[in-house]
Design a protein around this motif. Structure first.
Motif, PDB file in Angstrom:
ATOM      1  N   ARG A 256       1.792  11.695 -10.325  1.00 37.91           N
ATOM      2  CA  ARG A 256       1.235  13.067 -10.342  1.00 37.91           C
ATOM      3  C   ARG A 256       2.338  14.080 -10.601  1.00 37.91           C
ATOM      4  N   ARG A 257       3.454  13.897  -9.927  1.00 38.60           N
ATOM      5  CA  ARG A 257       4.583  14.829 -10.052  1.00 38.60           C
ATOM      6  C   ARG A 257       5.085  14.902 -11.497  1.00 38.60           C
ATOM      7  N   PHE A 258       5.046  13.766 -12.196  1.00 35.37           N
ATOM      8  CA  PHE A 258       5.567  13.710 -13.561  1.00 35.37           C
ATOM      9  C   PHE A 258       4.489  13.761 -14.633  1.00 35.37           C
ATOM     10  N   GLY A 259       3.227  13.957 -14.227  1.00 37.67           N
ATOM     11  CA  GLY A 259       2.146  14.023 -15.203  1.00 37.67           C
ATOM     12  C   GLY A 259       1.895  12.692 -15.898  1.00 37.67           C
ATOM     13  N   GLU A 260       2.111  11.597 -15.163  1.00 35.67           N
ATOM     14  CA  GLU A 260       1.933  10.251 -15.710  1.00 35.67           C
ATOM     15  C   GLU A 260       0.607   9.661 -15.216  1.00 35.67           C
ATOM     16  N   ASP A 261       0.294   8.472 -15.667  1.00 36.06           N
ATOM     17  CA  ASP A 261      -0.958   7.789 -15.342  1.00 36.06           C
ATOM     18  C   ASP A 261      -0.908   7.226 -13.920  1.00 36.06           C
ATOM     19  N   GLU A 262      -1.612   7.885 -12.994  1.00 37.98           N
ATOM     20  CA  GLU A 262      -1.595   7.472 -11.587  1.00 37.98           C
ATOM     21  C   GLU A 262      -2.111   6.057 -11.392  1.00 37.98           C
ATOM     22  N   GLU A 263      -3.113   5.680 -12.157  1.00 35.19           N
ATOM     23  CA  GLU A 263      -3.701   4.348 -12.010  1.00 35.19           C
ATOM     24  C   GLU A 263      -2.669   3.269 -12.338  1.00 35.19           C
ATOM     25  N   LEU A 264      -1.981   3.416 -13.460  1.00 35.27           N
ATOM     26  CA  LEU A 264      -0.982   2.423 -13.856  1.00 35.27           C
ATOM     27  C   LEU A 264       0.188   2.382 -12.874  1.00 35.27           C
ATOM     28  N   TRP A 265       0.673   3.544 -12.512  1.00 31.99           N
ATOM     29  CA  TRP A 265       1.797   3.594 -11.580  1.00 31.99           C
ATOM     30  C   TRP A 265       1.384   3.010 -10.231  1.00 31.99           C
TER      31      TRP A 265
ATOM     32  N   THR B 282      12.262   3.161 -18.249  1.00 34.39           N
ATOM     33  CA  THR B 282      11.205   4.168 -18.224  1.00 34.39           C
ATOM     34  C   THR B 282      11.154   4.882 -16.878  1.00 34.39           C
ATOM     35  N   LYS B 283      10.429   5.988 -16.853  1.00 31.38           N
ATOM     36  CA  LYS B 283      10.241   6.706 -15.590  1.00 31.38           C
ATOM     37  C   LYS B 283       9.574   5.809 -14.550  1.00 31.38           C
ATOM     38  N   MET B 284       8.562   5.037 -14.981  1.00 30.18           N
ATOM     39  CA  MET B 284       7.859   4.177 -14.030  1.00 30.18           C
ATOM     40  C   MET B 284       8.811   3.140 -13.435  1.00 30.18           C
ATOM     41  N   GLU B 285       9.665   2.573 -14.252  1.00 28.24           N
ATOM     42  CA  GLU B 285      10.617   1.573 -13.775  1.00 28.24           C
ATOM     43  C   GLU B 285      11.617   2.186 -12.801  1.00 28.24           C
ATOM     44  N   LYS B 286      12.101   3.362 -13.119  1.00 25.96           N
ATOM     45  CA  LYS B 286      13.054   4.038 -12.233  1.00 25.96           C
ATOM     46  C   LYS B 286      12.374   4.459 -10.930  1.00 25.96           C
ATOM     47  N   ALA B 287      11.121   4.882 -11.036  1.00 27.04           N
ATOM     48  CA  ALA B 287      10.382   5.327  -9.851  1.00 27.04           C
ATOM     49  C   ALA B 287      10.141   4.177  -8.880  1.00 27.04           C
ATOM     50  N   ILE B 288       9.704   3.032  -9.379  1.00 24.08           N
ATOM     51  CA  ILE B 288       9.409   1.913  -8.472  1.00 24.08           C
ATOM     52  C   ILE B 288      10.686   1.362  -7.844  1.00 24.08           C
ATOM     53  N   TYR B 289      11.770   1.425  -8.570  1.00 27.46           N
ATOM     54  CA  TYR B 289      13.055   0.973  -8.045  1.00 27.46           C
ATOM     55  C   TYR B 289      13.463   1.818  -6.834  1.00 27.46           C
TER      56      TYR B 289
ATOM     57  N   LEU C  95       0.834  -1.211   0.000  1.00 25.45           N
ATOM     58  CA  LEU C  95       0.000   0.000   0.000  1.00 25.45           C
ATOM     59  C   LEU C  95       0.866   1.258   0.000  1.00 25.45           C
ATOM     60  N   ALA C  96       1.954   1.222   0.758  1.00 30.20           N
ATOM     61  CA  ALA C  96       2.853   2.383   0.824  1.00 30.20           C
ATOM     62  C   ALA C  96       3.522   2.629  -0.531  1.00 30.20           C
ATOM     63  N   VAL C  97       4.002   1.578  -1.168  1.00 27.96           N
ATOM     64  CA  VAL C  97       4.641   1.752  -2.476  1.00 27.96           C
ATOM     65  C   VAL C  97       3.603   2.246  -3.492  1.00 27.96           C
ATOM     66  N   GLU C  98       2.383   1.738  -3.376  1.00 22.49           N
ATOM     67  CA  GLU C  98       1.322   2.213  -4.278  1.00 22.49           C
ATOM     68  C   GLU C  98       1.119   3.723  -4.142  1.00 22.49           C
ATOM     69  N   VAL C  99       0.989   4.209  -2.916  1.00 18.68           N
ATOM     70  CA  VAL C  99       0.688   5.629  -2.725  1.00 18.68           C
ATOM     71  C   VAL C  99       1.870   6.510  -3.122  1.00 18.68           C
ATOM     72  N   VAL C 100       3.085   6.029  -2.903  1.00 18.72           N
ATOM     73  CA  VAL C 100       4.268   6.781  -3.334  1.00 18.72           C
ATOM     74  C   VAL C 100       4.321   6.816  -4.866  1.00 18.72           C
ATOM     75  N   MET C 101       4.037   5.690  -5.491  1.00 19.99           N
ATOM     76  CA  MET C 101       4.036   5.645  -6.959  1.00 19.99           C
ATOM     77  C   MET C 101       2.968   6.577  -7.539  1.00 19.99           C
ATOM     78  N   ARG C 102       1.804   6.630  -6.922  1.00 24.83           N
ATOM     79  CA  ARG C 102       0.758   7.546  -7.388  1.00 24.83           C
ATOM     80  C   ARG C 102       1.222   8.999  -7.270  1.00 24.83           C
ATOM     81  N   ALA C 103       1.875   9.322  -6.160  1.00 29.92           N
ATOM     82  CA  ALA C 103       2.375  10.686  -5.965  1.00 29.92           C
ATOM     83  C   ALA C 103       3.441  11.033  -7.002  1.00 29.92           C
ATOM     84  N   LEU C 104       4.310  10.083  -7.290  1.00 29.58           N
ATOM     85  CA  LEU C 104       5.348  10.319  -8.299  1.00 29.58           C
ATOM     86  C   LEU C 104       4.720  10.469  -9.691  1.00 29.58           C
TER      87      LEU C 104
END
Length: 182
Positions: free
Chosen positions: A36-45, A98-105, A25-34
């Motif tokens: 938003r920060r990058f103008g990416e798809d919050e649902e997918l992230w 990708t940004k998503m891959e770098k963000a989750i890492y 849940l914590a990684v999910e909410v951090v990914m959603r925030a990231l």
């Protein structure tokens, strides 16, 4: 495509430890925030963050298959390749492109680091810690030593300073502090 509520049901089905569910849940909410920060798809992230450790209980003694088993568990879920690639990237089963891959890492270890910081306070709460507190703990090699500093610092590849990344992550986790018990 898999909806968030369906993804959460999968987490509850496959992840048996309460603290690991909280981590997801914590990684999910951090990914959603990231996102938003990058103008990416919050649902997918968010889905990538929520599902990233789906196989942990199956692979904790078999790290070579961590991530791969999750992909197998999700084979019928109709998730975009970008989400599946992010899940593989978080455990270094594919290159970070990708940004998503770098963000989750970077997001994976930061959540445990922030939880550890909250737990050393008398209040055991996210509300009493701040970015400065986190930065001081970051410099302490023995503090939360399981949380890879190198992975967290990889936030710089996203154009974020460590301070900004810690701030975004802490603010995001505070929004679900009740769910996290912090």
């Amino acid at each position: 495509m898999l909806r968030r509520d369906e993804a959460y049901e999968l987490v509850k089905k496959h992840v048996k430890t309460k603290n690991l569910v909280k981590h997801c849940l914590a990684v999910e909410v951090v990914m959603r925030a990231l996102a938003r920060r990058f103008g990416e798809d919050e649902e997918l992230w968010g889905l990538a963050g929520l599902l990233h450790d789906l196989d942990y209980d199956y692979t904790k003694d078999d790290p070579e298959n961590h991530g791969l088993k999750t992909i197998e568990l999700l084979k019928d879920s109709d998730l975009p390749k970008s989400v599946l690639d992010a899940i593989l990237a978080h455990c270094e089963k594919k290159e970070l492109n990708t940004k998503m891959e770098k963000a989750i890492y970077a997001a994976d270890p930061v959540t445990g680091f922030i939880v550890a910081a909250a737990l050393i306070t008398p209040e055991k709460s996210l509300s009493v810690i701040d970015t400065d507190f986190l930065e001081r703990r970051f410099k302490e090699k023995l503090f939360a030593k399981g949380a890879s500093r190198e992975q967290m610092k990889s936030c710089e590849e996203l154009g974020l300073s460590l301070e900004e990344f810690l701030s975004i992550s802490l603010d995001a986790m505070r929004t679900i502090s009740k769910d996290l018990g912090l």
